[in-house]
Scaffold this active site. Structure first.
Site, mmCIF file in Angstrom:
data_model
loop_
_atom_site.group_PDB
_atom_site.id
_atom_site.type_symbol
_atom_site.label_atom_id
_atom_site.label_comp_id
_atom_site.label_asym_id
_atom_site.label_seq_id
_atom_site.Cartn_x
_atom_site.Cartn_y
_atom_site.Cartn_z
ATOM 1 N N THR A 1 50.597 37.090 -2.376
ATOM 2 C CA THR A 1 49.734 36.485 -3.388
ATOM 3 C C THR A 1 50.220 36.933 -4.757
ATOM 4 O OG1 THR A 1 47.900 36.671 -1.834
ATOM 5 C CG2 THR A 1 47.350 36.190 -4.126
ATOM 6 N N ASP B 1 46.231 32.589 -5.849
ATOM 7 C CA ASP B 1 44.988 33.256 -5.476
ATOM 8 C C ASP B 1 43.873 32.221 -5.391
ATOM 9 O OD1 ASP B 1 43.158 35.417 -4.961
ATOM 10 O OD2 ASP B 1 44.558 36.708 -6.028
ATOM 11 N N HIS C 1 41.867 29.472 2.494
ATOM 12 C CA HIS C 1 41.309 30.748 2.053
ATOM 13 C C HIS C 1 39.805 30.743 2.318
ATOM 14 C CE1 HIS C 1 40.203 34.204 -0.393
ATOM 15 N NE2 HIS C 1 41.469 34.537 -0.399
ATOM 16 N N ARG C 2 39.271 31.914 2.673
ATOM 17 C CA ARG C 2 37.856 31.990 3.056
ATOM 18 C C ARG C 2 36.984 32.575 1.946
ATOM 19 N NH1 ARG C 2 37.403 37.060 7.357
ATOM 20 N NH2 ARG C 2 38.606 38.575 6.157
ATOM 21 N N SER D 1 45.656 39.758 5.133
ATOM 22 C CA SER D 1 45.853 39.894 3.694
ATOM 23 C C SER D 1 44.750 40.770 3.126
ATOM 24 C CB SER D 1 45.827 38.507 3.029
ATOM 25 O OG SER D 1 45.965 38.608 1.634
ATOM 26 N N ASN E 1 18.278 25.084 8.061
ATOM 27 C CA ASN E 1 16.879 25.251 7.690
ATOM 28 C C ASN E 1 16.244 26.507 8.269
ATOM 29 O OD1 ASN E 1 14.437 24.252 6.474
ATOM 30 N ND2 ASN E 1 13.719 23.714 8.519
ATOM 31 N N LYS F 1 50.192 38.141 -8.358
ATOM 32 C CA LYS F 1 49.272 38.922 -9.179
ATOM 33 C C LYS F 1 49.893 39.136 -10.558
ATOM 34 C CE LYS F 1 46.581 39.777 -5.531
ATOM 35 N NZ LYS F 1 45.176 39.362 -5.389
ATOM 36 N N LYS G 1 46.086 37.790 -10.639
ATOM 37 C CA LYS G 1 45.626 36.502 -10.129
ATOM 38 C C LYS G 1 45.297 35.523 -11.249
ATOM 39 C CE LYS G 1 42.129 38.205 -7.726
ATOM 40 N NZ LYS G 1 40.908 38.179 -6.882
ATOM 41 N N LYS H 1 51.723 32.642 -2.762
ATOM 42 C CA LYS H 1 50.378 32.055 -2.692
ATOM 43 C C LYS H 1 49.677 32.084 -4.039
ATOM 44 C CE LYS H 1 45.849 33.169 -0.661
ATOM 45 N NZ LYS H 1 45.249 33.605 -1.912
ATOM 46 N N HIS I 1 42.734 33.098 6.432
ATOM 47 C CA HIS I 1 42.624 34.545 6.275
ATOM 48 C C HIS I 1 41.659 35.100 7.315
ATOM 49 C CE1 HIS I 1 44.531 34.949 2.150
ATOM 50 N NE2 HIS I 1 44.626 33.677 2.471
#
Length: 440
Positions: free
Chosen positions: A163, A193, A284-285, A369, A113, A165, A167, A191, A317
């Site tokens: 990762t 994506d 993953h972030r 990464s 808040n 690709k 993706k 991985k 990550h």
């Protein structure tokens, strides 16, 4: 009688410079920029009040509880060197304000808040001190670093990932082919994506099946345990867990979750499932830069990293220092230590505002990464050390000879760097020479 209604300054109740913090308090460091004319003490007290028991006016029901027991306290304020009208406000929260084992409740209380409060031009949560009395109410990572190494039977070096690709747009069968080529070439992990979930061009069940085939084929041919981060993130918690169950039934060793877009409640539920069923959990972030990129407003990633360690994840990550995404070396290493180590000393030069004792909570492997390639290998090996995952997407699949040679190049470069380091060679100075020698 005994109740005096009306608005009064927050600092009269919530600014307490004489307060001595308790070992059980949750401590927060906020970078605050007050509006012109608002004293720092009033702004700091407002942060403490609005993130704990306070509201904009005195209320009759204050007399039905003990504010002294439950209120947050701004106990110190220090100006930020080189910045005009900017301060670090330190706030202590009593442990009873928070539900046990709930990162969701912790964040709802402390940052839910107060960031829209009009007395502040900007506010950033720089760090949290989580006391053992609270951290022990969380399971933390499903397995942790040592258990993961034992499961994979891989020691003495960073783990290698990639990762897949592009993706988005590959069919499930072609996706599985790319996974096989990378794992067969020498990588430990491939991985999904972060935005690969279950789209019309590749439904999740088809992807899981073709990836499982690639895993078992590459394992049989290399004699190494392989993994692919199967992204279980979904629109509902029930669907997420259904995907994790299917991954376990296929014999996959690891699943993945986007913990910020998926949410802390979903993440903690998935972490419980992974611990109970022997699955590793890659985190993953996605969306983190929306929250952490601005210097003066938001939440620093070190706080999000601590939250993930409590909520649960075996990998996360953490930037690269050397790649395409932003990250300062000392600050990055600061939160890498907060992810991996049991005890981290206060060190303002690395952005660590409080000493953090995780007691026996397992560690999380940081994942480097984003825009890295084989020539970064010496620096990455030196910066992140053995307990890390080095993930090359374009740095594998962009090899001029194809996916498998790209994977071979990364594995050869990594083993050369680890061997050179173990022999005492200087990776920073001799890195390019080491890579060239290994490529012959």
């Amino acid at each position: 009688v005994g109740f005096k209604a009306g608005v009064k300054d927050y600092r009269l109740t919530y600014y307490t410079p004489e307060y001595k913090t308790k070992d059980t308090d949750i401590l927060a460091a906020f970078r605050m920029t007050p509006q012109p004319g608002v004293p720092a003490e009033e702004a700091g007290a407002a942060v403490a009040a609005e993130s704990s028991t306070g509201t904009w006016t005195t209320v009759w029901t204050d007399g039905l509880t003990s504010l002294d027991r439950y209120k947050g306290r701004c106990y110190d304020i220090e100006p930020v060197a080189g910045e005009e009208n900017q301060y670090i406000a330190y706030v202590a929260y009593p442990l009873d304000l928070f539900e046990e084992g709930s990162v969701t409740n912790l964040f709802t209380s402390i940052v839910g808040n107060v960031f829209g409060f009009k007395a502040l031009r900007a506010l950033r949560l720089e760090d949290l001190r989580i006391p053992p009395a609270y951290s022990k109410t969380f399971i933390g990572p499903p397995h942790g670093i040592q258990v993961e190494r034992d499961k994979l039977n891989k020691y003495g070096r960073p783990l290698l990932g990639c990762t897949i690709k592009p993706k988005l747009g590959l069919s499930a069968k072609n996706y599985g082919r790319a996974v096989y080529e990378c794992l067969r070439g020498g990588l430990d992990f491939t991985k999904d994506d972060e935005n690969v979930n279950s789209q019309p061009f590749m439904r999740w069940r088809d992807r899981f099946l073709f990836v499982a085939e690639a895993l078992f084929k590459s394992q049989a041919e290399t004699g190494e345990i392989k993994g692919h981060y199967l992204n279980a993130t979904a629109g509902t918690c029930e669907e997420m867990l259904k995907r994790a169950v299917f991954a376990r039934e296929l014999g996959a060793p690891i699943v993945m979750h986007d913990y910020l877009t998926g949410g802390f409640t979903a993440n903690t539920s998935l972490a419980f499932y992974c611990r109970d069923n022997g699955l590793l959990l890659h985190i993953h972030r996605a969306m983190h830069a929306v929250i952490d990129r601005q210097r003066n407003h938001g939440i620093h990633f070190r706080v999000l990293a601590k939250a993930l360690r409590m909520s649960g994840g075996d990998h996360i990550h953490a930037g690269t220092v050397v790649g395409k995404l932003e990250g300062e070396r000392e600050v990055t290493l600061g939160f890498v230590d907060l992810l991996r180590d049991d005890y981290i000393e206060k060190d303002r030069s690395r952005g660590i505002y409080f000493t953090q004792d995780w007691v026996s909570m397992p560690g999380v492997l940081p994942v480097a990464s984003g825009g890295i390639h084989v020539w970064h290998m010496p620096a990455l090996t030196e910066i992140f050390g053995d307990d890390s995952v080095l993930q090359f997407g374009g740095g594998t699949l962009g090899h001029p000879w194809g996916n498998a040679p790209g994977a071979v190049a990364n594995r050869v470069a990594l083993e050369a760097c680890v061997q050179a380091r173990n022999e005492g060679r200087d990776l920073a100075r001799e890195g390019n020479t080491i890579i060239r020698e290994a490529s012959k």
